[in-house]
Design a protein around this motif. Structure first.
Motif, PDB file in Angstrom:
ATOM      1  N   LYS A 195      26.783  49.960 -63.678  1.00  0.00           N
ATOM      2  CA  LYS A 195      27.408  51.142 -64.277  1.00  0.00           C
ATOM      3  C   LYS A 195      28.449  51.749 -63.349  1.00  0.00           C
ATOM      4  CE  LYS A 195      24.727  54.212 -66.178  1.00  0.00           C
ATOM      5  NZ  LYS A 195      23.563  55.086 -66.438  1.00  0.00           N
ATOM      6  N   LEU A 196      28.128  51.830 -62.068  1.00  0.00           N
ATOM      7  CA  LEU A 196      29.078  52.380 -61.100  1.00  0.00           C
ATOM      8  C   LEU A 196      30.304  51.480 -60.980  1.00  0.00           C
ATOM      9  CD1 LEU A 196      26.590  53.595 -58.353  1.00  0.00           C
ATOM     10  CD2 LEU A 196      28.142  55.054 -59.667  1.00  0.00           C
ATOM     11  N   LEU A 197      30.078  50.181 -60.994  1.00  0.00           N
ATOM     12  CA  LEU A 197      31.182  49.237 -60.893  1.00  0.00           C
ATOM     13  C   LEU A 197      32.138  49.396 -62.071  1.00  0.00           C
ATOM     14  CD1 LEU A 197      32.419  46.950 -59.271  1.00  0.00           C
ATOM     15  CD2 LEU A 197      30.956  45.361 -60.519  1.00  0.00           C
ATOM     16  N   THR A 198      31.599  49.580 -63.251  1.00  0.00           N
ATOM     17  CA  THR A 198      32.435  49.796 -64.431  1.00  0.00           C
ATOM     18  C   THR A 198      33.179  51.134 -64.337  1.00  0.00           C
ATOM     19  OG1 THR A 198      30.966  48.468 -65.799  1.00  0.00           O
ATOM     20  CG2 THR A 198      32.391  50.026 -66.947  1.00  0.00           C
ATOM     21  N   ALA A 199      32.523  52.119 -63.759  1.00  0.00           N
ATOM     22  CA  ALA A 199      33.099  53.467 -63.687  1.00  0.00           C
ATOM     23  C   ALA A 199      34.256  53.576 -62.702  1.00  0.00           C
ATOM     24  CB  ALA A 199      32.013  54.476 -63.321  1.00  0.00           C
ATOM     25  N   VAL A 200      34.392  52.620 -61.765  1.00  0.00           N
ATOM     26  CA  VAL A 200      35.483  52.732 -60.784  1.00  0.00           C
ATOM     27  C   VAL A 200      36.849  52.733 -61.451  1.00  0.00           C
ATOM     28  CG1 VAL A 200      34.170  51.740 -58.884  1.00  0.00           C
ATOM     29  CG2 VAL A 200      35.657  50.276 -60.235  1.00  0.00           C
ATOM     30  N   ASP A 201      36.920  52.223 -62.664  1.00  0.00           N
ATOM     31  CA  ASP A 201      38.200  52.245 -63.375  1.00  0.00           C
ATOM     32  C   ASP A 201      38.712  53.677 -63.523  1.00  0.00           C
ATOM     33  OD1 ASP A 201      38.699  49.309 -64.422  1.00  0.00           O
ATOM     34  OD2 ASP A 201      36.557  49.727 -64.580  1.00  0.00           O
ATOM     35  N   ARG A 202      37.797  54.635 -63.667  1.00  0.00           N
ATOM     36  CA  ARG A 202      38.196  56.052 -63.755  1.00  0.00           C
ATOM     37  C   ARG A 202      38.910  56.490 -62.482  1.00  0.00           C
ATOM     38  NH1 ARG A 202      32.598  58.764 -65.449  1.00  0.00           N
ATOM     39  NH2 ARG A 202      33.646  60.648 -64.738  1.00  0.00           N
ATOM     40  N   LEU A 203      38.366  56.089 -61.337  1.00  0.00           N
ATOM     41  CA  LEU A 203      38.984  56.470 -60.067  1.00  0.00           C
ATOM     42  C   LEU A 203      40.338  55.794 -59.885  1.00  0.00           C
ATOM     43  CD1 LEU A 203      35.839  56.304 -57.754  1.00  0.00           C
ATOM     44  CD2 LEU A 203      37.082  58.360 -58.411  1.00  0.00           C
ATOM     45  N   ALA A 204      40.399  54.501 -60.190  1.00  0.00           N
ATOM     46  CA  ALA A 204      41.659  53.769 -60.031  1.00  0.00           C
ATOM     47  C   ALA A 204      42.734  54.334 -60.954  1.00  0.00           C
ATOM     48  CB  ALA A 204      41.434  52.283 -60.310  1.00  0.00           C
ATOM     49  N   THR A 205      42.370  54.590 -62.195  1.00  0.00           N
ATOM     50  CA  THR A 205      43.317  55.142 -63.161  1.00  0.00           C
ATOM     51  C   THR A 205      43.801  56.513 -62.705  1.00  0.00           C
ATOM     52  OG1 THR A 205      42.269  53.940 -64.964  1.00  0.00           O
ATOM     53  CG2 THR A 205      43.626  55.823 -65.574  1.00  0.00           C
ATOM     54  N   HIS A 206      42.880  57.310 -62.199  1.00  0.00           N
ATOM     55  CA  HIS A 206      43.222  58.646 -61.698  1.00  0.00           C
ATOM     56  C   HIS A 206      44.271  58.562 -60.589  1.00  0.00           C
ATOM     57  CE1 HIS A 206      42.552  62.865 -60.772  1.00  0.00           C
ATOM     58  NE2 HIS A 206      42.400  62.545 -59.507  1.00  0.00           N
ATOM     59  N   GLU A 207      44.226  57.492 -59.803  1.00  0.00           N
ATOM     60  CA  GLU A 207      45.182  57.293 -58.712  1.00  0.00           C
ATOM     61  C   GLU A 207      46.426  56.520 -59.157  1.00  0.00           C
ATOM     62  OE1 GLU A 207      45.106  58.434 -55.655  1.00  0.00           O
ATOM     63  OE2 GLU A 207      43.030  59.001 -55.289  1.00  0.00           O
ATOM     64  N   GLY A 208      46.486  56.145 -60.443  1.00  0.00           N
ATOM     65  CA  GLY A 208      47.651  55.440 -60.961  1.00  0.00           C
ATOM     66  C   GLY A 208      47.680  53.957 -60.624  1.00  0.00           C
TER      67      GLY A 208
END
Length: 193
Positions: free
Chosen positions: A130-143
């Motif tokens: 679940k955490l691995l899938t959620a990292v997309d939120r962080l990456a997207t937030h950083e562009g």
């Protein structure tokens, strides 16, 4: 529930990060010991620019406890992520160029997944996935459009998790004397808001 980390999560997150640092056999731990390392990580956690700063991470909270955490940063910011550690140590009267990490880890043009950890009491429940899938939120937030990570060649279970999530080998790297495979995948659902 996966959520963005908050400043008050520092002590719980520091315990998770310590497990990773011990696995890496860092000289920093040998020099300062686990208790001091926990203190340093928890204190620096409050700085959003720190490698393990609250603004760089997500946590899985279950019944008020931090069950897992994930941290990362854009490769372009790798040069500044450990400056809060230096600042904290100097404020404590510890002089010199003391570093927790000495080797570069990120490849250019990626959001680098620095650390993912699950409390041993919560392992086997899919929290890491679940955490691995959620990292997309962080990456997207950083562009960022690409996520990269390093997996220890001696950890085939972790590598299987990353392969299942779509990561592919793109290179090799040595970090603190250990051999790692560098893997990347595209950010999932990047165009969604």
């Amino acid at each position: 529930m996966i959520r963005f980390a908050k400043k008050e999560d520092g002590t719980a997150v520091a315990k998770l990060i310590l497990v990773i640092l011990k696995d890496m056999e860092l000289d920093f731990l040998k020099e300062f010991g686990e208790e001091k390392a926990l203190e340093v990580i928890a204190a620096c956690f409050e700085d959003p620019t720190y490698r393990f700063g609250y603004a760089r991470g997500l946590v899985e909270e279950i019944d008020g406890e931090i069950a897992g955490a994930v941290f990362g940063y854009p490769a372009a910011k790798e040069a500044i992520i450990d400056l809060p550690l230096q600042k904290y140590l100097h404020a404590q009267g510890i002089e010199g160029n003391i570093q927790m990490f000495i080797d570069p880890e990120a490849f250019p043009n990626e959001w680098y997944l620095d650390s993912i950890a699950v409390d041993e009491r919560f392992r086997g429940k899919g929290i890491g996935s679940k955490l691995l899938t959620a990292v997309d939120r962080l990456a997207t937030h950083e562009g960022e459009k690409v996520i990269g990570l390093n997996v220890d060649k001696a950890n085939p279970n972790a590598k299987r998790l990353y392969l299942r999530d779509g990561f592919k080998d793109v290179g090799e790297i040595v970090i603190s004397g250990h051999q790692y495979d560098h893997m990347q995948r595209a950010v999932k659902d990047f165009d969604r808001s």
